[in-house]
Design an enzyme around this catalytic site. Structure first.
Site: not given
Length: 502
Positions: A258-260, A262-263
RNA sequence: GCCCCCAUCGUCUAGGGGACCAGGACAUGACCCUUUCAAGGUCAAGACCGGAGUUCGAAUCUCCGUGGGGGCACCA
């Protein structure tokens, strides 16, 4: 290698909504592999029909990433081609035309329902634990009446008239037949009220019109797969070979990236976006090898592949339909493998920018030698400066506390440094052959272990605890530098010795 | 809630009825090599989700269960 009768035309069709990530890169890679293996074409098509999510920079990022990987499209927005334009926003009329054909055949219809009403219906259905579907209000409107209203400018969308009864069977190359009850199908919107087509129509139309023979796409399309097949059939077209690729999961295997995540990965030094790969010290050869193996395999032992190998050996049949968790440590492994595989000159040219970034400016001749010393101990390019920066710095500083230990006093260390200096000065050439023996004797003569002497030498020459082998370093540094650094080390240790004795 | 997909070591996977008391790779541990760190070499540990079938015989076929994943937008 699979025998394909026809050269495959395969397309990579990303929507420009963000950076190209591992999953997208893998799809593009497979596209490229099949196209090149069969002497077909690798087509890049930009699916920019969503004006809300569109990101100006994304298209360039995608192209840059493909370039970095070394997989250039044969046809696309930049290279052009027989089926241009390759940007969906420039093909609006084409979709409209096909949608109207569907309406004429009674396979699609105008829908005048407002988004607000649709939203209400959906909420209601969800509340009743029903699958959210279009309720069919406009499905059976009088066609002439509908056409009139649409022509008069009344806001409308065009919907696909999905069959309500029976079943639909679609064939996926990896999973075989997938059959669903038509009652579970929805009347998907084909053309939005803005006049722009939606994926369900645009991708099908383009794939057919562009002569696409194999469609590689993510498995998130599986649920709408039957609809797509139905649209193809409604349009009277022959289907391509459908290949739904497995999703890539988080390293722990729990859920997709997810984007999270990914970070988080980025913070931990794990690359998710292709743009980060280079910066994190990975080389494209390794990344390609690594990505290719997530969801595809060749046999039970071969894992090292170059792009050329992959072009030759790739096959759809060996693709794996099950989801795969991303394994970053394997990327590191492949990176080391491919780095070691490089010609020294090649490796040298790749590490040069890293030294320059650290404001170190090696001359090419010396750089090659340094590259040779560094190559098989470099897992990532990011590490070359830490490991080899000492070669190019004017001076290095010996870390006293790493040399002076309970087992070797400052006095001893200073004395040892002096003796090494003397020893080297008496040598015509300082190399392993004529220096190692005397160095070992020196150690035992002083009651020290060989390792202590070599450790001291290493510290004096590099200012580091770890480095390439000493006798690899010395000829590169040259006698003058070696002598200087040794003198500095000796002096430093003498000061330390005075301190402790005084 | 409904629909779809998937299911072999921690991870990526080989395997497509007997060649499998399941092979390889990463990671892990040990040892060897060794002037450090790597690299390399050797070895170890580690898996067929469960249950019914089919069959002389199943990791391989079927069904059910379970688990995991995905989808249910005027996004792709």
């Amino acid at each position: 290698m699979t025998e394909y009768i026809q050269p495959a035309r395969v397309r990579f069709a990303p929507s420009p909504t963000g950076f190209l990530h591992i999953g997208g890169a893998r799809t593009a890679l497979y596209d490229y592999l099949l196209a090149h293996q069969t002497g077909g074409a690798f087509v890049l098509r930009i699916e920019d029909t969503d004006q809300k999510r569109y990101q100006e920079s994304a298209e360039q990022d995608i192209k840059d990433a493909l370039t970095w990987m070394g997989i250039q499209p044969d046809e696309g927005p930049d290279q052009g081609g027989p089926y241009a334009p390759y940007r969906q926003s420039q093909r609006i009329d084409i979709y409209r035309e096909q949608a109207e054909r569907l309406i004429e055949n009674g396979q699609a219809y105008y829908c005048f329902c407002t988004p607000e009403r649709l939203e209400k219906v959906r909420k209601e259905q969800q509340k009743n634990n029903q699958t959210p579907h279009y309720d069919g209000t406009c499905r059976n409107l009088d066609s002439e009446e509908s056409a009139r209203r649409a022509a008069a400018g009344e806001p409308h969308v065009i919907r696909f008239k999905a069959p309500r009864e029976g079943q639909t069977t679609a064939v996926d190359a990896l999973r075989g037949e997938i059959t669903v009850d038509n009652s579970t199908l929805d009347d998907m919107i084909l053309i939005k009220s803005s006049g722009l087509a939606v994926y369900h129509l645009a991708a099908m139309v383009d794939d057919h019109l562009m002569g696409i023979t194999h469609v590689f796409r993510g498995s998130e399309w599986l649920p709408t797969f039957p609809i797509h097949v139905l649209i193809y059939r409604a349009l009277g077209w022959e289907e391509p070979i459908w290949v739904h690729l497995s999703v890539l999961l988080k390293p722990d295997g729990k859920g997709k990236m997810s984007k999270r995540d990914t970070e988080l990965a980025r913070e931990q030094g794990f690359p998710i976006f292709m743009k980060d790969m280079e910066e994190l010290g990975y080389i494209p050869e390794a990344v390609i090898n690594w990505i290719a193996l997530m969801g595809w395999s060749y046999d039970d032992k071969t894992e090292f592949f170059t792009l050329e190998d992959l072009v030759e050996k790739f096959s759809v049949e060996k693709l794996n339909p099950s989801p795969a968790a991303i394994n970053f440590s394997k990327l590191d492994h492949f990176n080391g493998l491919h780095i070691r595989q490089l010609a020294v000159e090649d490796f040298a040219s790749r590490i040069k920018p890293w030294f320059e970034k650290a404001d170190l400016h090696p001359e090419d001749e010396m750089l090659i030698q340094v590259a040779a010393a560094l190559q098989n101990r470099t897992p990532k390019l990011t590490e070359v400066v830490d490991m080899g920066g000492f070669f190019f710095r004017d001076q290095v500083k010996l870390e006293v506390e790493r040399v002076v230990t309970p087992k070797m006093s400052a006095v001893q260390a200073a004395e040892a440094a002096g003796r090494i200096l003397d020893l080297f000065q008496g040598l015509d050439e300082i190399n392993q052959e004529n220096a190692e023996g005397p160095l070992r004797e020196l150690a035992s003569g002083m009651g020290l272990k060989a390792g202590q002497i070599f450790g001291l030498l290493r510290e004096a020459l590099t200012g580091q605890k770890v480095s390439p082998p000493i006798f690899d370093i010395i000829p590169i540094l040259g006698r003058k530098t070696v002598t200087q650094r040794l003198e500095n080390a000796r002096d430093l240790l003498r000061i330390e010795a005075d301190k402790s004795s005084g």
